[in-house]
Design an enzyme around this catalytic site. Sequence first.
Site, PDB file in Angstrom:
ATOM      1  N   CYS A 137       0.839  -1.210   0.000  1.00  0.00           N
ATOM      2  CA  CYS A 137       0.000   0.000   0.000  1.00  0.00           C
ATOM      3  C   CYS A 137       0.870   1.254   0.000  1.00  0.00           C
ATOM      4  O   CYS A 137       1.328   1.711   1.053  1.00  0.00           O
ATOM      5  CB  CYS A 137      -0.932  -0.026   1.214  1.00  0.00           C
ATOM      6  N   CYS A 140      -0.555   4.159   1.940  1.00  0.00           N
ATOM      7  CA  CYS A 140      -0.418   4.019   3.400  1.00  0.00           C
ATOM      8  C   CYS A 140       1.023   4.250   3.843  1.00  0.00           C
ATOM      9  O   CYS A 140       1.278   4.957   4.809  1.00  0.00           O
ATOM     10  CB  CYS A 140      -0.808   2.613   3.854  1.00  0.00           C
ATOM     11  N   ASP A 141       1.972   3.630   3.161  1.00  0.00           N
ATOM     12  CA  ASP A 141       3.340   3.553   3.689  1.00  0.00           C
ATOM     13  C   ASP A 141       4.369   4.381   2.913  1.00  0.00           C
ATOM     14  O   ASP A 141       5.528   4.469   3.333  1.00  0.00           O
ATOM     15  CB  ASP A 141       3.800   2.080   3.699  1.00  0.00           C
TER      16      ASP A 141
END
Length: 309
Positions: A137, A140-141
């Site tokens: 992701c 996300c990261d």
Amino acid sequence: MCVRIFMAKAVVIGSGPAGLTSSIYLVRAGIDTTVISGDQLGGQLIFTTDVENFPGFPGGILGPDLMTKVREQAGKVGAKFLDSTVTEVDFRKQPFVIKTIEKELTTDVVIIATGASALWLGLESEERLKGKGVSACATCDGFFFKDKDICLVGGGDVAIEDALFMAKIAKKVTVINRRDELRATHTLQQRAFNESKIEFVWWSIVKEIQGKDNVTGVKIENVKTREIKKIPCSAVFIAIGHKPNTEVFRGKVDILPNGFVRRVEKSRTSVKGVFVAGDVFDYEYRQAVTAAGTGAQAAIDAIRYLETK
Ligand SMILES: Cc1cc2nc3c(=O)[nH]c(=O)nc-3n(C[C@H](O)[C@H](O)[C@H](O)COP(=O)(O)OP(=O)(O)OC[C@H]3O[C@@H](n4cnc5c(N)ncnc54)[C@H](O)[C@@H]3O)c2cc1C
């Protein structure tokens, strides 16, 4: 085996951000609600470390801690939990029947919130370094790898969108693709080809992700020449697709050709009384906050449906 039958007004299948948020809304509307948790109590976030983009936590929060809090909140308002897995559903007539390994439930409304699972390469090194530089992701990261060199595996729309997203954050993005062309739409491809920070490595597969405590690089193989090459990097994003958890709903509600549940009207599925929330229908955004948001929507739609029933 003795099957015990339980009656609920609402059953939520899945205990990730979508399912648990649905249950909070349902219970607070006075609806007797059972959440069937599945084998991931708390959903996908239990497999991650820092979550920095969920509102309300200025210092970030660990994924498992966030989901423990959400589950606690759902339990506190009165949601009931059945820590089991749904094996079969019957949506042909009301009340609906939901079967788990040990129990059978009947219910007036169902919210499907079974999420989706990222597809991985299946390497031992990938498994070992998940959360230590290996991620599925970028949204996300990605921020954790600001100004670093990163590699990204894949060639579809999501992979190229992720590569373009990472080009704004990272120093350099190397896209590893097993063919010499991308599956992504032409417009996305053109944007990626025009982005100076993105480099493509064609006809290549990842043989190993390197690093002890954190990712330090990837070992790739050219599938035509069998040449092995190492690329130093701080993170590897795997963007080869997601598999929605819809096996038990096949033939029971409409499923899109890509395998995700089809929403027919707002959050309703093709069956009246069966609603859907989170990553199991939403192949576009796939975030905890959007899953929670669609969980709230599904619950509100279910509450209105019960009122008119
Ligand atoms: C490693 C990782 C890091 C991430 N980091 C972030 C981040 O930092 N920020 C962010 O916003 N998002 C992040 N995400 C994405 C986020 O986790 C998902 O978008 C979100 O969890 C989706 O919520 P959901 O409730 O739809 O599904 P899920 O979280 O996938 O939950 C699905 C639930 O359904 C249950 N289930 C499945 N099948 C059955 C069945 N047959 N019977 C009963 N239950 C079943 C599972 O046990 C699980 O409880 C990350 C994802 C991963 C994998």
